[in-house]
Design an enzyme around this catalytic site. Sequence first.
Site, PDB file in Angstrom:
ATOM      1  N   CYS A 113       0.813  -1.224   0.000  1.00  0.00           N
ATOM      2  CA  CYS A 113       0.000   0.000   0.000  1.00  0.00           C
ATOM      3  C   CYS A 113       0.847   1.274   0.000  1.00  0.00           C
ATOM      4  O   CYS A 113       0.351   2.350  -0.321  1.00  0.00           O
ATOM      5  CB  CYS A 113      -0.926   0.016   1.205  1.00  0.00           C
ATOM      6  N   HIS A 241      -3.319   7.350   2.327  1.00  0.00           N
ATOM      7  CA  HIS A 241      -3.718   6.039   1.804  1.00  0.00           C
ATOM      8  C   HIS A 241      -5.108   5.725   2.346  1.00  0.00           C
ATOM      9  O   HIS A 241      -5.391   5.922   3.525  1.00  0.00           O
ATOM     10  CB  HIS A 241      -2.709   4.973   2.251  1.00  0.00           C
ATOM     11  N   ASN A 271     -10.267  -0.257  -0.415  1.00  0.00           N
ATOM     12  CA  ASN A 271      -8.815  -0.140  -0.316  1.00  0.00           C
ATOM     13  C   ASN A 271      -8.199  -0.640  -1.626  1.00  0.00           C
ATOM     14  O   ASN A 271      -8.302  -1.820  -1.940  1.00  0.00           O
ATOM     15  CB  ASN A 271      -8.340  -0.984   0.876  1.00  0.00           C
TER      16      ASN A 271
HETATM   17  O1  UT7 Z   1      -4.034  -0.988   3.292  1.00  0.00           O
HETATM   18  C1  UT7 Z   1      -3.362  -1.667   4.281  1.00  0.00           C
HETATM   19  C2  UT7 Z   1      -3.686  -1.204   5.613  1.00  0.00           C
HETATM   20  N1  UT7 Z   1      -4.833  -1.891   6.138  1.00  0.00           N
HETATM   21  C3  UT7 Z   1      -5.486  -1.364   7.144  1.00  0.00           C
HETATM   22  O2  UT7 Z   1      -5.166  -0.288   7.554  1.00  0.00           O
HETATM   23  C4  UT7 Z   1      -6.568  -2.154   7.824  1.00  0.00           C
HETATM   24  C5  UT7 Z   1      -6.569  -1.819   9.290  1.00  0.00           C
HETATM   25  N2  UT7 Z   1      -7.560  -2.566  10.065  1.00  0.00           N
HETATM   26  C6  UT7 Z   1      -8.864  -2.291   9.957  1.00  0.00           C
HETATM   27  O3  UT7 Z   1      -9.264  -1.448   9.190  1.00  0.00           O
HETATM   28  C7  UT7 Z   1      -9.816  -3.018  10.871  1.00  0.00           C
HETATM   29  O4  UT7 Z   1      -9.064  -3.825  11.758  1.00  0.00           O
HETATM   30  C8  UT7 Z   1     -10.853  -3.896  10.128  1.00  0.00           C
HETATM   31  C9  UT7 Z   1     -11.834  -3.001   9.423  1.00  0.00           C
HETATM   32  C10 UT7 Z   1     -10.163  -4.784   9.120  1.00  0.00           C
HETATM   33  C11 UT7 Z   1     -11.600  -4.758  11.123  1.00  0.00           C
HETATM   34  O5  UT7 Z   1     -12.224  -3.934  12.093  1.00  0.00           O
HETATM   35  P1  UT7 Z   1     -12.076  -4.294  13.640  1.00  0.00           P
HETATM   36  O6  UT7 Z   1     -12.854  -3.292  14.348  1.00  0.00           O
HETATM   37  O7  UT7 Z   1     -10.618  -4.366  13.939  1.00  0.00           O
HETATM   38  O8  UT7 Z   1     -12.781  -5.695  13.733  1.00  0.00           O
HETATM   39  P2  UT7 Z   1     -12.222  -7.075  14.294  1.00  0.00           P
HETATM   40  O9  UT7 Z   1     -11.300  -7.701  13.293  1.00  0.00           O
HETATM   41  O10 UT7 Z   1     -11.718  -6.894  15.676  1.00  0.00           O
HETATM   42  O11 UT7 Z   1     -13.532  -7.927  14.364  1.00  0.00           O
HETATM   43  C12 UT7 Z   1     -14.596  -7.557  15.249  1.00  0.00           C
HETATM   44  C13 UT7 Z   1     -15.773  -8.478  15.005  1.00  0.00           C
HETATM   45  C14 UT7 Z   1     -15.415  -9.963  15.038  1.00  0.00           C
HETATM   46  O12 UT7 Z   1     -16.503 -10.663  15.607  1.00  0.00           O
HETATM   47  P3  UT7 Z   1     -16.470 -11.140  17.143  1.00  0.00           P
HETATM   48  O13 UT7 Z   1     -15.277 -12.025  17.268  1.00  0.00           O
HETATM   49  O14 UT7 Z   1     -16.355  -9.884  17.940  1.00  0.00           O
HETATM   50  O15 UT7 Z   1     -17.773 -11.827  17.288  1.00  0.00           O
HETATM   51  C15 UT7 Z   1     -15.277 -10.343  13.598  1.00  0.00           C
HETATM   52  O16 UT7 Z   1     -15.510 -11.700  13.361  1.00  0.00           O
HETATM   53  O17 UT7 Z   1     -16.300  -8.246  13.687  1.00  0.00           O
HETATM   54  C16 UT7 Z   1     -16.371  -9.501  12.998  1.00  0.00           C
HETATM   55  N3  UT7 Z   1     -16.188  -9.246  11.580  1.00  0.00           N
HETATM   56  C17 UT7 Z   1     -17.199  -8.966  10.734  1.00  0.00           C
HETATM   57  N4  UT7 Z   1     -18.522  -8.862  10.926  1.00  0.00           N
HETATM   58  C18 UT7 Z   1     -19.289  -8.570   9.865  1.00  0.00           C
HETATM   59  C19 UT7 Z   1     -15.026  -9.220  10.887  1.00  0.00           C
HETATM   60  N5  UT7 Z   1     -15.260  -8.951   9.596  1.00  0.00           N
HETATM   61  C20 UT7 Z   1     -16.607  -8.783   9.473  1.00  0.00           C
HETATM   62  C21 UT7 Z   1     -17.449  -8.469   8.406  1.00  0.00           C
HETATM   63  N6  UT7 Z   1     -18.774  -8.373   8.649  1.00  0.00           N
HETATM   64  N7  UT7 Z   1     -16.986  -8.265   7.151  1.00  0.00           N
END
Ligand code: UT7
Length: 315
Positions: A113, A241, A271
């Site tokens: 990225c 980004h 992204n």
């Molecule tokens: O370009 C490269 C750089 N990349 C980035 O900067 C990405 C940085 N990270 C992020 O943007 C975030 O971490 C994400 C958007 C990818 C994820 O958000 P989060 O708030 O960190 O969510 P999480 O991974 O902690 O997941 C929270 C919950 C989980 O469920 P439980 O375990 O709490 O029941 C996941 O299973 O959200 C669930 N989850 C989803 N639910 C619905 C994960 N993906 C999804 C989804 N839809 N697509």
Amino acid sequence: MSGIKICGAGHYAPPKLVSNADLEKIVDTNDEWITSRTGIKTRHHCVEETHSDMCRHAAQTALERAGIKPEEIGVCIVATFSSDFLSPNAASLLQRDLGLLNDTVCFDINAACSGFLFAIHTAECLLAASPRKYGLVLGAEMLSRFINWEDRGTCVLFGDAAGAAVVEWNEEYESLGAVLHCEGDSEMLGVTGSGHKAPPQIFMQGQQVFKFAVNAVPSCMDQALTRSGKTIDDVDFFVFHQANTRIIDLAVRKYHIPEEKYYKNIEKYGNTSAASIPMVLSELTELGKVGPGSRVMLVGFGGGRAWGAALAEFK
Ligand code: UT7
């Protein structure tokens, strides 16, 4: 003193739109989760188009807007890790498709990225030694090919697109003063490759990337300002980004950056990795938000744990 200025920018995204509602039909997700956690509403995925098609469209627009002919280009660099071929590289396919002279220095860079930042810095260095003083720098990704549809944490995030900038080197121009970093990491965020038996796939530990990004962004912004002897008020526009709207929001809040000085298009494109920074540059010129003399700060972070920032001026 010597450096480059941006003379024109262009972008291309394939016409097929994939909405959050479309994704709800194939994975266990919903519009509310995707919108509130990421800011993404739609992303574009290639169907018939190739990576080279996207590069060609973006580059042609950038050349037209810059008023530069292909034969004036001395260096052509594509930041990508998802090109049509492992070899030939995407930049040499552009040499063929655009009719760049065959002594144009053409190659690809992979810094995920942050790739566009690494590419524009490299172009600045190479143009100093080039007989032709214009460079063509792209970020282009077709990440839809690498999506793991079993992983709802990543499959909703990525889109396909290309962005391009034409730059001019001059000994009177200020340098980008790019600060570029990497800390090799093959677990936090990446795409598998020939060291793996299965086809390439995106993997990511989202929360770790988030924590890394919210520290890396301000730290490299501060370094870029110090290096160039500028303050935050000397920057006319901030080009982040586009990985997550919340990461951008945290940065603008920290620096009290007013709304008219930054831009988000993640809602439309998701992204797009290396393409996201030049895509924003192109849309900003279309909207007339930047123009001759505008100084923009480019900020990138992401896969492989690479990050950086640079200050670029528009000609
Ligand atoms: O370009 C490269 C750089 N990349 C980035 O900067 C990405 C940085 N990270 C992020 O943007 C975030 O971490 C994400 C958007 C990818 C994820 O958000 P989060 O708030 O960190 O969510 P999480 O991974 O902690 O997941 C929270 C919950 C989980 O469920 P439980 O375990 O709490 O029941 C996941 O299973 O959200 C669930 N989850 C989803 N639910 C619905 C994960 N993906 C999804 C989804 N839809 N697509």
